[in-house]
Design an enzyme around this catalytic site. Structure first.
Site, mmCIF file in Angstrom:
data_model
loop_
_atom_site.group_PDB
_atom_site.id
_atom_site.type_symbol
_atom_site.label_atom_id
_atom_site.label_comp_id
_atom_site.label_asym_id
_atom_site.label_seq_id
_atom_site.Cartn_x
_atom_site.Cartn_y
_atom_site.Cartn_z
ATOM 1 N N LYS A 39 -7.491 17.308 11.481
ATOM 2 C CA LYS A 39 -7.820 16.986 12.626
ATOM 3 C C LYS A 39 -7.103 16.873 13.846
ATOM 4 O O LYS A 39 -7.177 17.556 14.887
ATOM 5 C CB LYS A 39 -8.558 15.425 12.574
ATOM 6 C CG LYS A 39 -9.657 15.130 11.748
ATOM 7 C CD LYS A 39 -10.332 13.652 12.074
ATOM 8 C CE LYS A 39 -8.962 12.548 11.539
ATOM 9 N NZ LYS A 39 -8.795 12.565 10.270
ATOM 10 N N ARG B 295 -14.271 5.708 13.843
ATOM 11 C CA ARG B 295 -14.115 5.818 12.524
ATOM 12 C C ARG B 295 -15.126 5.009 11.836
ATOM 13 O O ARG B 295 -14.984 4.776 10.628
ATOM 14 C CB ARG B 295 -12.742 5.374 11.979
ATOM 15 C CG ARG B 295 -11.892 6.548 11.546
ATOM 16 C CD ARG B 295 -10.421 5.739 11.316
ATOM 17 N NE ARG B 295 -9.360 6.325 10.703
ATOM 18 C CZ ARG B 295 -8.749 7.198 10.946
ATOM 19 N NH1 ARG B 295 -8.429 7.421 12.371
ATOM 20 N NH2 ARG B 295 -7.878 7.943 10.067
ATOM 21 N N ARG C 107 -6.984 4.904 1.440
ATOM 22 C CA ARG C 107 -7.424 5.715 2.676
ATOM 23 C C ARG C 107 -8.574 6.396 2.495
ATOM 24 O O ARG C 107 -9.659 6.617 3.400
ATOM 25 C CB ARG C 107 -6.469 6.386 3.489
ATOM 26 C CG ARG C 107 -5.285 5.565 4.111
ATOM 27 C CD ARG C 107 -4.055 6.397 4.359
ATOM 28 N NE ARG C 107 -4.179 7.163 5.388
ATOM 29 C CZ ARG C 107 -3.281 8.346 5.693
ATOM 30 N NH1 ARG C 107 -2.368 8.559 4.657
ATOM 31 N NH2 ARG C 107 -3.571 9.334 6.454
HETATM 32 P P1 ADP Z 1 -5.433 9.982 9.277
HETATM 33 O O1 ADP Z 1 -6.615 10.704 10.060
HETATM 34 O O2 ADP Z 1 -4.428 11.246 8.802
HETATM 35 O O3 ADP Z 1 -5.844 9.026 8.242
HETATM 36 P P2 ADP Z 1 -4.639 8.458 11.964
HETATM 37 O O4 ADP Z 1 -3.260 8.831 12.158
HETATM 38 O O5 ADP Z 1 -5.806 9.065 12.446
HETATM 39 O O6 ADP Z 1 -4.324 9.143 10.234
HETATM 40 O O7 ADP Z 1 -4.826 7.130 11.316
HETATM 41 C C1 ADP Z 1 -3.788 6.278 10.752
HETATM 42 C C2 ADP Z 1 -4.279 4.856 10.603
HETATM 43 O O8 ADP Z 1 -4.304 4.379 11.732
HETATM 44 C C3 ADP Z 1 -5.587 4.775 9.783
HETATM 45 O O9 ADP Z 1 -5.458 4.705 8.535
HETATM 46 C C4 ADP Z 1 -5.890 3.413 10.407
HETATM 47 O O10 ADP Z 1 -5.505 2.253 9.779
HETATM 48 C C5 ADP Z 1 -5.527 3.505 11.643
HETATM 49 N N1 ADP Z 1 -6.520 3.926 12.726
HETATM 50 C C6 ADP Z 1 -6.566 5.112 13.442
HETATM 51 N N2 ADP Z 1 -7.683 5.220 14.017
HETATM 52 C C7 ADP Z 1 -8.451 4.222 13.891
HETATM 53 C C8 ADP Z 1 -9.685 3.815 14.306
HETATM 54 N N3 ADP Z 1 -10.433 4.465 15.076
HETATM 55 N N4 ADP Z 1 -10.281 2.616 13.756
HETATM 56 C C9 ADP Z 1 -9.534 2.026 12.931
HETATM 57 N N5 ADP Z 1 -8.191 2.149 12.390
HETATM 58 C C10 ADP Z 1 -7.775 3.340 12.884
#
Ligand code: ADP
Ligand code: ZN
Length: 210
Positions: free
Chosen positions: A13, A88, A167
């Site tokens: 993404k 999410r 995750r």
């Molecule tokens: P990836 O898409 O590789 O899992 P991200 O950098 O988007 O990694 O997100 C890392 C972490 O940040 C997630 O595992 C979560 O804990 C937190 N996070 C990010 N965006 C959200 C969201 N919209 N809602 C809840 N937690 C989030």
């Protein structure tokens, strides 16, 4: 154009968000990067988020909804934006609707669980500027150093194998239902993630048009 990128952790993404940002000149907004920045700066929100992130769990809805509400009010979002990693959960998607934010397209990048595990274990990130690398597929010019800003690259704690499984589970349980949510609105497009980033980008750009 107001876009959402959906997909499992490591589906690419962030990489696609950067490409679309370059092509359409609209900001890529990553809640993950914003949370990591808050953690690096030791802010109250960062401290609150850390335990959830390190455990492969989602940060509470009200925290990320607050971040996004504020960010979307910035002037650079006037002509559109790309949301990478938000929403999410269904409540997060409903919050966007309640804010009156109109979404034009949701691109879902599909990649198999096996490929995801390999991608995440080799991923390295720059905590200063948010750039991401991969030791094999997207190596920086100098090992361990960010091409963009020269800072040291690190492996995210949540990219360690034991957390990756959590995750993926979180993704399947809480985020995947968003596919139906947006399919019902007729704005979901599915893109199969390809080996070469450029091929995925081509398909993503195509999906923005039809
Ligand atoms: P990836 O898409 O590789 O899992 P991200 O950098 O988007 O990694 O997100 C890392 C972490 O940040 C997630 O595992 C979560 O804990 C937190 N996070 C990010 N965006 C959200 C969201 N919209 N809602 C809840 N937690 C989030
Ligand atoms: Zn950097």
């Amino acid at each position: 154009m107001n876009l959402i990128l959906l997909g499992a952790p490591g589906a690419g993404k962030g990489t696609q968000a950067e490409k679309i940002c370059e092509k359409l000149s609209i900001p890529a907004i990553s809640t993950g990067n914003m949370l990591r920045e808050a953690m690096a700066n030791g802010t109250e929100m960062g401290l609150k988020a850390k335990s959830f992130i390190d455990a492969g769990k989602l940060v509470p809805d009200e925290v990320v909804i607050g971040i996004i509400r504020e960010r979307l009010q910035a002037a650079d979002c006037k002509n559109g934006f790309i949301l990478d990693g938000f929403p999410r959960t269904i409540p997060q998607a409903e919050a966007l609707d309640e804010m009156g934010v109109r979404i034009d397209r949701v691109i879902d990048i599909e990649v198999s669980n096996e490929k995801i595990a390999a991608r995440l274990s080799g991923r390295r990130v720059c905590l200063k500027c948010g750039a991401t690398y991969h030791v094999e597929y997207k190596a920086p010019k100098t090992e361990g150093v960010c091409d963009a800003c020269g800072d040291t690259l690190v492996q995210r704690k949540d990219d360690m194998p034991e957390t990756v499984l959590d995750r993926l589970k979180t993704y399947h349980e809480q985020t995947e239902p968003l596919k139906d949510y947006y399919a019902a609105k007729g704005i979901l497009r599915v893109v199969e993630g390809q080996e070469a980033v450029a091929d995925t980008t081509a398909r993503t750009m195509q999906a923005l048009e039809d």
